[in-house]
Design a protein around this motif. Structure first.
Motif, PDB file in Angstrom:
ATOM      1  N   ARG A 242       1.590  -0.063   4.049  1.00 61.36           N
ATOM      2  CA  ARG A 242       1.177   1.132   3.314  1.00 61.36           C
ATOM      3  C   ARG A 242       2.362   2.045   3.029  1.00 61.36           C
ATOM      4  O   ARG A 242       2.444   2.656   1.950  1.00 61.36           O
ATOM      5  CB  ARG A 242       0.107   1.879   4.109  1.00 61.36           C
ATOM      6  CG  ARG A 242      -1.227   1.143   4.139  1.00 61.36           C
ATOM      7  CD  ARG A 242      -2.266   1.880   4.975  1.00 61.36           C
ATOM      8  NE  ARG A 242      -3.559   1.218   4.920  1.00 61.36           N
ATOM      9  CZ  ARG A 242      -4.639   1.636   5.561  1.00 61.36           C
ATOM     10  NH1 ARG A 242      -4.578   2.735   6.317  1.00 61.36           N
ATOM     11  NH2 ARG A 242      -5.780   0.978   5.451  1.00 61.36           N
ATOM     12  N   GLY A 243       3.293   2.129   3.959  1.00 57.39           N
ATOM     13  CA  GLY A 243       4.476   2.949   3.721  1.00 57.39           C
ATOM     14  C   GLY A 243       5.311   2.414   2.583  1.00 57.39           C
ATOM     15  O   GLY A 243       5.797   3.176   1.735  1.00 57.39           O
ATOM     16  N   ALA A 244       5.487   1.092   2.534  1.00 62.51           N
ATOM     17  CA  ALA A 244       6.250   0.486   1.437  1.00 62.51           C
ATOM     18  C   ALA A 244       5.531   0.681   0.109  1.00 62.51           C
ATOM     19  O   ALA A 244       6.158   0.978  -0.918  1.00 62.51           O
ATOM     20  CB  ALA A 244       6.463  -1.000   1.710  1.00 62.51           C
ATOM     21  N   GLY A 272       7.290  -9.138  -9.079  1.00 64.57           N
ATOM     22  CA  GLY A 272       8.081  -9.384  -7.887  1.00 64.57           C
ATOM     23  C   GLY A 272       7.220  -9.943  -6.776  1.00 64.57           C
ATOM     24  O   GLY A 272       5.986  -9.912  -6.828  1.00 64.57           O
ATOM     25  N   GLY A 273       7.882 -10.455  -5.751  1.00 62.13           N
ATOM     26  CA  GLY A 273       7.179 -11.147  -4.684  1.00 62.13           C
ATOM     27  C   GLY A 273       6.135 -10.324  -3.969  1.00 62.13           C
ATOM     28  O   GLY A 273       5.104 -10.858  -3.546  1.00 62.13           O
ATOM     29  N   LEU A 274       6.350  -9.007  -3.826  1.00 68.84           N
ATOM     30  CA  LEU A 274       5.365  -8.195  -3.104  1.00 68.84           C
ATOM     31  C   LEU A 274       4.034  -8.153  -3.835  1.00 68.84           C
ATOM     32  O   LEU A 274       2.968  -8.109  -3.204  1.00 68.84           O
ATOM     33  CB  LEU A 274       5.890  -6.770  -2.896  1.00 68.84           C
ATOM     34  CG  LEU A 274       7.153  -6.593  -2.052  1.00 68.84           C
ATOM     35  CD1 LEU A 274       7.314  -5.141  -1.651  1.00 68.84           C
ATOM     36  CD2 LEU A 274       7.142  -7.482  -0.829  1.00 68.84           C
ATOM     37  N   PHE A 275       4.073  -8.175  -5.166  1.00 68.29           N
ATOM     38  CA  PHE A 275       2.836  -8.106  -5.932  1.00 68.29           C
ATOM     39  C   PHE A 275       2.074  -9.430  -5.914  1.00 68.29           C
ATOM     40  O   PHE A 275       0.951  -9.499  -6.423  1.00 68.29           O
ATOM     41  CB  PHE A 275       3.132  -7.674  -7.371  1.00 68.29           C
ATOM     42  CG  PHE A 275       3.553  -6.232  -7.478  1.00 68.29           C
ATOM     43  CD1 PHE A 275       2.648  -5.215  -7.281  1.00 68.29           C
ATOM     44  CD2 PHE A 275       4.866  -5.899  -7.756  1.00 68.29           C
ATOM     45  CE1 PHE A 275       3.028  -3.884  -7.358  1.00 68.29           C
ATOM     46  CE2 PHE A 275       5.261  -4.575  -7.846  1.00 68.29           C
ATOM     47  CZ  PHE A 275       4.343  -3.570  -7.639  1.00 68.29           C
ATOM     48  N   PHE A 280      -0.587  -6.283  -0.220  1.00 69.81           N
ATOM     49  CA  PHE A 280       0.272  -5.257  -0.813  1.00 69.81           C
ATOM     50  C   PHE A 280      -0.354  -4.676  -2.084  1.00 69.81           C
ATOM     51  O   PHE A 280      -0.303  -3.471  -2.309  1.00 69.81           O
ATOM     52  CB  PHE A 280       1.651  -5.822  -1.148  1.00 69.81           C
ATOM     53  CG  PHE A 280       2.575  -4.793  -1.750  1.00 69.81           C
ATOM     54  CD1 PHE A 280       3.241  -3.879  -0.945  1.00 69.81           C
ATOM     55  CD2 PHE A 280       2.736  -4.691  -3.129  1.00 69.81           C
ATOM     56  CE1 PHE A 280       4.064  -2.910  -1.496  1.00 69.81           C
ATOM     57  CE2 PHE A 280       3.551  -3.721  -3.687  1.00 69.81           C
ATOM     58  CZ  PHE A 280       4.220  -2.831  -2.864  1.00 69.81           C
ATOM     59  N   ARG A 281      -0.955  -5.529  -2.912  1.00 72.08           N
ATOM     60  CA  ARG A 281      -1.581  -5.034  -4.144  1.00 72.08           C
ATOM     61  C   ARG A 281      -2.653  -4.003  -3.839  1.00 72.08           C
ATOM     62  O   ARG A 281      -2.769  -2.981  -4.522  1.00 72.08           O
ATOM     63  CB  ARG A 281      -2.168  -6.195  -4.952  1.00 72.08           C
ATOM     64  CG  ARG A 281      -1.135  -7.107  -5.585  1.00 72.08           C
ATOM     65  CD  ARG A 281      -1.751  -7.938  -6.702  1.00 72.08           C
ATOM     66  NE  ARG A 281      -2.896  -8.709  -6.261  1.00 72.08           N
ATOM     67  CZ  ARG A 281      -2.823  -9.939  -5.774  1.00 72.08           C
ATOM     68  NH1 ARG A 281      -1.646 -10.517  -5.615  1.00 72.08           N
ATOM     69  NH2 ARG A 281      -3.919 -10.599  -5.406  1.00 72.08           N
ATOM     70  N   ALA A 282      -3.453  -4.267  -2.809  1.00 74.29           N
ATOM     71  CA  ALA A 282      -4.502  -3.316  -2.435  1.00 74.29           C
ATOM     72  C   ALA A 282      -3.889  -1.998  -1.970  1.00 74.29           C
ATOM     73  O   ALA A 282      -4.338  -0.910  -2.367  1.00 74.29           O
ATOM     74  CB  ALA A 282      -5.383  -3.914  -1.345  1.00 74.29           C
ATOM     75  N   ALA A 283      -2.852  -2.084  -1.146  1.00 74.37           N
ATOM     76  CA  ALA A 283      -2.204  -0.866  -0.649  1.00 74.37           C
ATOM     77  C   ALA A 283      -1.529  -0.118  -1.788  1.00 74.37           C
ATOM     78  O   ALA A 283      -1.530   1.123  -1.820  1.00 74.37           O
ATOM     79  CB  ALA A 283      -1.177  -1.234   0.423  1.00 74.37           C
ATOM     80  N   PHE A 284      -0.977  -0.838  -2.736  1.00 80.70           N
ATOM     81  CA  PHE A 284      -0.306  -0.217  -3.875  1.00 80.70           C
ATOM     82  C   PHE A 284      -1.302   0.536  -4.743  1.00 80.70           C
ATOM     83  O   PHE A 284      -1.024   1.654  -5.213  1.00 80.70           O
ATOM     84  CB  PHE A 284       0.416  -1.290  -4.689  1.00 80.70           C
ATOM     85  CG  PHE A 284       1.223  -0.759  -5.844  1.00 80.70           C
ATOM     86  CD1 PHE A 284       2.331   0.050  -5.622  1.00 80.70           C
ATOM     87  CD2 PHE A 284       0.885  -1.091  -7.152  1.00 80.70           C
ATOM     88  CE1 PHE A 284       3.088   0.524  -6.688  1.00 80.70           C
ATOM     89  CE2 PHE A 284       1.639  -0.619  -8.215  1.00 80.70           C
ATOM     90  CZ  PHE A 284       2.743   0.188  -7.989  1.00 80.70           C
ATOM     91  N   GLU A 290      -3.223   8.095  -4.542  1.00 81.50           N
ATOM     92  CA  GLU A 290      -2.757   9.196  -3.700  1.00 81.50           C
ATOM     93  C   GLU A 290      -1.621   9.972  -4.365  1.00 81.50           C
ATOM     94  O   GLU A 290      -1.515  11.198  -4.220  1.00 81.50           O
ATOM     95  CB  GLU A 290      -2.262   8.644  -2.355  1.00 81.50           C
ATOM     96  CG  GLU A 290      -3.367   8.086  -1.470  1.00 81.50           C
ATOM     97  CD  GLU A 290      -2.812   7.415  -0.228  1.00 81.50           C
ATOM     98  OE1 GLU A 290      -1.580   7.482  -0.011  1.00 81.50           O
ATOM     99  OE2 GLU A 290      -3.600   6.811   0.521  1.00 81.50           O
ATOM    100  N   ALA A 291      -0.778   9.267  -5.112  1.00 79.04           N
ATOM    101  CA  ALA A 291       0.361   9.910  -5.777  1.00 79.04           C
ATOM    102  C   ALA A 291      -0.031  10.573  -7.096  1.00 79.04           C
ATOM    103  O   ALA A 291       0.810  11.189  -7.752  1.00 79.04           O
ATOM    104  CB  ALA A 291       1.472   8.887  -6.024  1.00 79.04           C
ATOM    105  N   GLY A 292      -1.302  10.452  -7.487  1.00 80.47           N
ATOM    106  CA  GLY A 292      -1.756  11.046  -8.740  1.00 80.47           C
ATOM    107  C   GLY A 292      -1.265  10.313  -9.969  1.00 80.47           C
ATOM    108  O   GLY A 292      -1.249  10.865 -11.074  1.00 80.47           O
ATOM    109  N   VAL A 293      -0.876   9.058  -9.778  1.00 82.85           N
ATOM    110  CA  VAL A 293      -0.332   8.279 -10.890  1.00 82.85           C
ATOM    111  C   VAL A 293      -1.449   7.699 -11.757  1.00 82.85           C
ATOM    112  O   VAL A 293      -1.344   7.632 -12.983  1.00 82.85           O
ATOM    113  CB  VAL A 293       0.591   7.163 -10.358  1.00 82.85           C
ATOM    114  CG1 VAL A 293       1.019   6.224 -11.477  1.00 82.85           C
ATOM    115  CG2 VAL A 293       1.818   7.784  -9.689  1.00 82.85           C
ATOM    116  N   LEU A 294      -2.533   7.266 -11.116  1.00 79.90           N
ATOM    117  CA  LEU A 294      -3.673   6.759 -11.879  1.00 79.90           C
ATOM    118  C   LEU A 294      -4.569   7.925 -12.258  1.00 79.90           C
ATOM    119  O   LEU A 294      -4.752   8.862 -11.463  1.00 79.90           O
ATOM    120  CB  LEU A 294      -4.470   5.759 -11.025  1.00 79.90           C
ATOM    121  CG  LEU A 294      -3.766   4.446 -10.680  1.00 79.90           C
ATOM    122  CD1 LEU A 294      -4.690   3.572  -9.841  1.00 79.90           C
ATOM    123  CD2 LEU A 294      -3.340   3.695 -11.936  1.00 79.90           C
TER     124      LEU A 294
END
Length: 324
Positions: A242-244, A272-275, A280-284, A290-294
């Motif tokens: 979640r931090g990443a 990239g590999g994380l996606f 990771f996709r769920a956490a992203f 949370e960041a107000g990006v969506l």
């Protein structure tokens, strides 16, 4: 140079491997290409400019020889686009070295070397304002606004911290396991995973040799173990993932601030590999909220390899004059 009289080569070079393919110029807008050939990493910050140029030249030479075998009338010339990690500051030198190395093989070569993030623009309209994010061994975001590129992040694994991609996740996972072995950290299933990965007890002297001997790729290679532990509910692993994800979401938040436009959503491609990791996709996705990006960005994660984007960029480069 005219087509299909000369080969057009696309290269995608990440932190661990490099792929190259001959583009099918009968399909100028698509990602159709011949079979890919591969080599080791070509990040000049890791392997040096000379080794990077040598591996790229070797791949291109192999593909040019294959092209020559299928086109007996070939008289030389080639167009090469290489999107490789760590290219910033090294592009001109690598371009010169590759062109010189291929002179006897192909004669005049037209070549462009860019960062591997640029490959993702192949999945977006050529002139659109948009953003791309790569989260592999490292991470970086590029914003294209009014035809001008700006970079957010991408400072390398020693600097990027939480947004450092797979290296940061693997490093944090090993740290959690080693702290637990020392009795300085919470109990975590990463301890057992580290024993298996290191081939012995985490606290053994040999483990340190393996970690530092293997370097960045070895440490980043522990990231899948962290994802697995997180999916199984391990608290330490979940915090790392979640931090990443939050760190990489902040790259996009910064891109939005720089874009400074309310004409949203901003088309964005993430790769990239994380996606490739469901955890990771769920956490992203949660981190973007949370960041107000969506919903201010329109995120797309391609279901095809990044080489496909490089192929599209290579074709655009081949069909236009000047730089890309």
């Amino acid at each position: 140079m005219t087509f299909p009289d000369v080969p057009v080569i696309a290269i995608d070079g990440g932190g661990s491997k490099t792929l190259a393919a001959l583009c099918d110029m009968s399909d100028p807008e698509g990602s159709s290409a011949g079979p890919a050939v591969s080599a080791g990493p070509v990040n000049p910050n890791d392997v040096g400019e000379e080794e990077a140029a040598g591996r790229i030249s070797s791949l291109c030479g192999e593909l040019i020889r294959a092209w020559r075998g299928e086109h007996p009338g070939y008289r030389g010339g080639a167009v090469i686009y290489a999107g490789i990690s760590g290219a910033t500051g090294h592009s001109d030198a690598i371009e010169r070295s590759v062109a010189q190395a291929l002179e006897s093989e192909a004669g005049r070569v037209r070549i462009a070397v860019r960062t591997d993030s640029f490959n993702l623009f192949g999945f977006l309209p050529e002139d659109a304002d948009c953003a791309v994010v790569i989260a592999g061994t490292g991470s970086v975001c590029f914003l294209r606004k009014n035809g001008t590129l700006s970079r957010i992040g991408g400072w390398g694994y020693l600097i990027d911290g939480e947004s450092g991609g797979g290296f940061r996740i693997g490093s944090a996972g090993l740290e959690a396991a080693l702290m637990a072995a020392d009795g300085r950290g919470e109990k975590t299933s990463l301890s057992a995973a580290a024993v298996a990965y290191l081939g012995g007890p985490a606290e053994a002297p040999e483990s340190t040799v393996r970690i530092y001997g293997g370097g960045k790729p070895f440490i980043a290679g522990f990231a899948p173990c962290v994802f697995e532990a997180s999916a199984a509910g391990d608290a330490a692993a979940r915090r790392i993932v979640r931090g990443a994800a939050r760190g990489i979401a902040e790259l996009l938040a910064a891109a939005l601030r720089e874009a400074g436009s309310e004409e949203m959503p901003l088309p964005t491609v993430c790769s990239g590999g994380l996606f490739c990791e469901e955890e990771f996709r769920a956490a992203f996705g949660e981190a973007l909220k949370e960041a107000g990006v969506l919903p201010r960005v329109e995120v797309r994660i391609p279901d095809t390899p990044q080489l496909d984007g490089a192929v599209r960029v290579a074709k655009r480069f081949a069909l236009k004059k000047g730089k890309i």
